[in-house]
Design an enzyme around this catalytic site. Sequence first.
Site, PDB file in Angstrom:
ATOM      1  N   GLN A  85     -11.279 -21.067   7.048  1.00 34.11           N
ATOM      2  CA  GLN A  85     -11.637 -22.657   7.059  1.00 34.11           C
ATOM      3  C   GLN A  85     -13.233 -22.564   7.085  1.00 34.11           C
ATOM      4  O   GLN A  85     -13.746 -23.889   6.701  1.00 34.11           O
ATOM      5  CB  GLN A  85     -11.197 -23.221   8.122  1.00 34.11           C
ATOM      6  CG  GLN A  85      -9.551 -23.236   8.086  1.00 34.11           C
ATOM      7  CD  GLN A  85      -9.044 -24.150   9.064  1.00 34.11           C
ATOM      8  OE1 GLN A  85      -9.768 -24.267  10.161  1.00 34.11           O
ATOM      9  NE2 GLN A  85      -7.824 -24.500   9.078  1.00 34.11           N
TER      10      GLN A  85
ATOM     11  N   ARG B   9      10.697 -12.386  17.355  1.00 37.04           N
ATOM     12  CA  ARG B   9      10.334 -13.809  16.773  1.00 37.04           C
ATOM     13  C   ARG B   9      11.611 -14.213  15.872  1.00 37.04           C
ATOM     14  O   ARG B   9      11.623 -15.246  15.349  1.00 37.04           O
ATOM     15  CB  ARG B   9       9.311 -13.612  15.554  1.00 37.04           C
ATOM     16  CG  ARG B   9       7.920 -12.985  16.322  1.00 37.04           C
ATOM     17  CD  ARG B   9       7.310 -14.068  17.346  1.00 37.04           C
ATOM     18  NE  ARG B   9       6.073 -13.731  17.755  1.00 37.04           N
ATOM     19  CZ  ARG B   9       5.245 -14.523  18.685  1.00 37.04           C
ATOM     20  NH1 ARG B   9       6.007 -15.923  18.773  1.00 37.04           N
ATOM     21  NH2 ARG B   9       4.272 -14.508  19.003  1.00 37.04           N
TER      22      ARG B   9
END
Length: 211
Positions: A89, A167
């Site tokens: 970013q 997960r």
Amino acid sequence: MEINEPAVSLIAVTPDCEKVIEEAGRTCYLSLERITESSSDNFIQAAVRRGHLSIIEHASATFRISGASRAFTHQIVRHRLASFSQQSQRYVDESDFSYIMPPGIKKNQKAAEIFRSHIERTASVYRELREAGALKEDARFVLPNALESEIVLTANFRELRTIFSLRLEKAAQWEIRRVCYKMLEIMQVEAPAVFGDFRLNPDDFTATTKA
């Protein structure tokens, strides 16, 4: 743009991965002479059942994951025995970012309206900051966890088994379950002797190891 489904693609996997694992494993017992064209399946499956998992660390896979949120990447990078390269970013302009809406919010009309309104306002604020001269690395402070963030993940097979075990439980969040489910589907094709003991449940994107 709203994204409805993450995408997972395999970039690379250790060539002849199961033969590499078998040779590493048989080195422990000096039984290399027992290697045949079809011997790896039984040898690896038996090793996995016994918990002799160090041998599967000799193979690894690299995935590209897109269409998943920054919230997801914050979770997956906690697996420190893996390597990650993530969309920056600081250097990527996010003026027209895509985003992910949680299903629990999407099915609630009022909540979905609030969510989209916030996303639109956040995108507007980001653009206003950039137009005002703010650097991308500073304007990013207003970006939401819902923002899409591409990431490349590399892990050895032992760490992948650990990731899938943790997960793909029902207690894991919906998004990371969907991503890891897609990863496991790929690995069951690439290395069935290593990952074939996981039972896939498409109803809720979970998986359990066979008893």
